[in-house]
Design a protein around this motif. Structure first.
Motif, PDB file in Angstrom:
ATOM      1  N   THR A 221       0.790  -1.220   0.000  1.00 42.99           N
ATOM      2  CA  THR A 221       0.000   0.000   0.000  1.00 42.99           C
ATOM      3  C   THR A 221       0.823   1.270   0.000  1.00 42.99           C
ATOM      4  O   THR A 221       0.302   2.333  -0.286  1.00 42.99           O
ATOM      5  N   SER A 222       2.067   1.220   0.390  1.00 44.10           N
ATOM      6  CA  SER A 222       2.888   2.427   0.412  1.00 44.10           C
ATOM      7  C   SER A 222       4.341   2.040   0.455  1.00 44.10           C
ATOM      8  O   SER A 222       4.696   0.882   0.632  1.00 44.10           O
ATOM      9  N   SER A 223       5.203   3.042   0.297  1.00 40.90           N
ATOM     10  CA  SER A 223       6.640   2.764   0.318  1.00 40.90           C
ATOM     11  C   SER A 223       7.096   2.315   1.690  1.00 40.90           C
ATOM     12  O   SER A 223       8.177   1.765   1.845  1.00 40.90           O
ATOM     13  N   GLY A 224       6.258   2.553   2.712  1.00 47.25           N
ATOM     14  CA  GLY A 224       6.604   2.115   4.060  1.00 47.25           C
ATOM     15  C   GLY A 224       5.703   0.995   4.518  1.00 47.25           C
ATOM     16  O   GLY A 224       5.381   0.882   5.690  1.00 47.25           O
ATOM     17  N   SER A 225       5.284   0.145   3.585  1.00 52.40           N
ATOM     18  CA  SER A 225       4.280  -0.864   3.914  1.00 52.40           C
ATOM     19  C   SER A 225       4.721  -1.828   4.996  1.00 52.40           C
ATOM     20  O   SER A 225       3.903  -2.429   5.653  1.00 52.40           O
ATOM     21  N   GLU A 226       6.021  -1.982   5.191  1.00 44.92           N
ATOM     22  CA  GLU A 226       6.454  -2.929   6.211  1.00 44.92           C
ATOM     23  C   GLU A 226       6.055  -2.461   7.590  1.00 44.92           C
ATOM     24  O   GLU A 226       5.972  -3.246   8.529  1.00 44.92           O
ATOM     25  N   ALA A 227       5.728  -1.176   7.740  1.00 44.69           N
ATOM     26  CA  ALA A 227       5.336  -0.661   9.048  1.00 44.69           C
ATOM     27  C   ALA A 227       3.974  -1.162   9.471  1.00 44.69           C
ATOM     28  O   ALA A 227       3.665  -1.225  10.645  1.00 44.69           O
ATOM     29  N   VAL A 228       3.143  -1.497   8.530  1.00 42.35           N
ATOM     30  CA  VAL A 228       1.776  -1.873   8.862  1.00 42.35           C
ATOM     31  C   VAL A 228       1.339  -3.158   8.186  1.00 42.35           C
ATOM     32  O   VAL A 228       0.201  -3.583   8.303  1.00 42.35           O
ATOM     33  N   GLY A 229       2.186  -3.772   7.442  1.00 36.26           N
ATOM     34  CA  GLY A 229       1.861  -5.060   6.836  1.00 36.26           C
ATOM     35  C   GLY A 229       1.544  -4.956   5.369  1.00 36.26           C
ATOM     36  O   GLY A 229       1.289  -3.883   4.845  1.00 36.26           O
ATOM     37  N   ARG A 230       1.576  -6.074   4.670  1.00 39.21           N
ATOM     38  CA  ARG A 230       1.233  -6.094   3.261  1.00 39.21           C
ATOM     39  C   ARG A 230      -0.249  -6.385   3.101  1.00 39.21           C
ATOM     40  O   ARG A 230      -0.831  -7.114   3.883  1.00 39.21           O
ATOM     41  N   THR A 231      -0.817  -5.829   2.067  1.00 36.03           N
ATOM     42  CA  THR A 231      -2.258  -5.875   1.900  1.00 36.03           C
ATOM     43  C   THR A 231      -2.688  -7.002   0.978  1.00 36.03           C
ATOM     44  O   THR A 231      -2.206  -7.101  -0.134  1.00 36.03           O
ATOM     45  N   GLU A 232      -3.619  -7.806   1.445  1.00 38.18           N
ATOM     46  CA  GLU A 232      -4.255  -8.794   0.593  1.00 38.18           C
ATOM     47  C   GLU A 232      -5.736  -8.486   0.541  1.00 38.18           C
ATOM     48  O   GLU A 232      -6.383  -8.334   1.566  1.00 38.18           O
ATOM     49  N   THR A 233      -6.288  -8.378  -0.672  1.00 40.01           N
ATOM     50  CA  THR A 233      -7.711  -8.125  -0.823  1.00 40.01           C
ATOM     51  C   THR A 233      -8.344  -9.345  -1.466  1.00 40.01           C
ATOM     52  O   THR A 233      -8.697  -9.346  -2.632  1.00 40.01           O
ATOM     53  N   SER A 234      -8.479 -10.378  -0.696  1.00 37.33           N
ATOM     54  CA  SER A 234      -8.999 -11.646  -1.210  1.00 37.33           C
ATOM     55  C   SER A 234     -10.495 -11.561  -1.470  1.00 37.33           C
ATOM     56  O   SER A 234     -11.245 -10.986  -0.696  1.00 37.33           O
ATOM     57  N   SER A 235     -10.936 -12.151  -2.579  1.00 36.85           N
ATOM     58  CA  SER A 235     -12.355 -12.147  -2.905  1.00 36.85           C
ATOM     59  C   SER A 235     -13.052 -13.404  -2.399  1.00 36.85           C
ATOM     60  O   SER A 235     -14.182 -13.684  -2.751  1.00 36.85           O
ATOM     61  N   SER A 236     -12.371 -14.176  -1.553  1.00 40.72           N
ATOM     62  CA  SER A 236     -12.943 -15.414  -1.034  1.00 40.72           C
ATOM     63  C   SER A 236     -13.958 -15.130   0.052  1.00 40.72           C
ATOM     64  O   SER A 236     -14.492 -14.040   0.147  1.00 40.72           O
TER      65      SER A 236
ATOM     66  N   HIS B 102      -0.623 -14.212   5.790  1.00 40.09           N
ATOM     67  CA  HIS B 102      -1.499 -14.232   4.625  1.00 40.09           C
ATOM     68  C   HIS B 102      -2.855 -14.781   5.051  1.00 40.09           C
ATOM     69  O   HIS B 102      -3.022 -15.296   6.154  1.00 40.09           O
ATOM     70  N   ALA B 103      -3.826 -14.690   4.125  1.00 39.19           N
ATOM     71  CA  ALA B 103      -5.179 -15.137   4.456  1.00 39.19           C
ATOM     72  C   ALA B 103      -5.236 -16.617   4.799  1.00 39.19           C
ATOM     73  O   ALA B 103      -6.135 -17.053   5.522  1.00 39.19           O
TER      74      ALA B 103
END
Length: 252
Positions: A104-119, A156-157
């Motif tokens: 989500t941003s250049s500092g994404s490691e600060a808050v985690g990586r984003t998964e937008t699963s459609s499951s 991860h999910a």
């Protein structure tokens, strides 16, 4: 004529006061140390969940603006508190966008990586939720030597650990009754170097918390960087009003 030798009243009172036996030190209420007070404040929210939002204005975090966030004190032990950080995502615009992983941003490691699963994660909800992040605060030592460690558990999910996970730092001093700072530790520096996240090598995380029930109580999570005074990611939660606890964080 016999003269009276009665001691004047003010002097007598002073002498009596001087003879009063002081209370034993053990009978005096001991003031809580900053570490004790911080841990009590953090632990006072165990089992509760609170709504929050982005409170900083760094352009690098534009994707976070306006998103609903929930902090859930999901697990509490004598020396460990785990707070799941849930973020409601915008609905995916296409199938290709709904799978895989995005940052989500250049500092994404600060808050985690984003998964937008459609499951099933999104079934029955207006938007899918990112449940990949859990902040773990652990207490070490005793007395004046008590310190705290903050680690970020990213999953991860499917519950599997992310490549960038369990990084953080340990408080360098006593901190205060309401806040602690966590400079990046050597283990995390090695992880960031390995993963090419050089911007994160000077991270400092900040956690602030008011005791449950106090007026205008807030919980704050913040990231800054020593080598970049413009970097500031901050989310704030209103802890005066609890919300319904969300489903467990991924992998928990």
């Amino acid at each position: 004529m016999t003269r009276s030798h009665t001691t004047p009243a003010p002097i007598a009172l002073a002498l009596l006061a001087g003879c009063t036996t002081p209370a034993p030190p053990g009978d005096m209420p001991a003031a809580a140390s900053p570490q004790q007070a911080f841990w009590q404040a953090l632990s006072s929210h165990c089992g509760k969940a609170y709504a929050g939002a982005l409170a900083s204005e760094d352009a690098r975090d534009a994707d976070w603006a306006g998103k609903v966030m929930v902090a859930h004190w999901a697990a509490c032990e004598e020396d460990r508190v785990a707070i799941a950080f849930h973020v409601e995502e915008a609905p995916p615009s296409s199938s290709s966008e709904a799978v895989g992983e995005t940052e989500t941003s250049s500092g994404s490691e600060a808050v985690g990586r984003t998964e937008t699963s459609s499951s099933s994660e999104a079934v029955g909800r207006d938007n899918p939720w990112n449940r990949s992040r859990t902040w773990i605060v652990t207490r070490h030592g005793a007395g004046a030597n008590t310190r705290f460690t903050l680690k970020h558990d990213h999953r991860h999910a499917d519950g599997e650990a992310d490549a960038v996970t369990f990084y953080g730092g340990t408080s360098a001093d006593a901190g205060s009754a309401r806040a602690q700072d966590f400079p990046v530790d050597a283990e995390s520096v090695a992880l960031f170097t390995r993963e090419g996240l050089d911007a994160s090598l000077t991270n400092v995380w900040h956690v602030a918390v008011d005791p449950a029930g106090s007026k205008d109580a807030r919980f704050v999570y913040q990231l800054t960087r020593r080598n970049d005074p413009t970097r500031r990611f901050r989310v704030e939660f209103d802890t005066t009003k609890a919300v319904a606890p969300p489903p467990p964080a991924w992998g928990w």
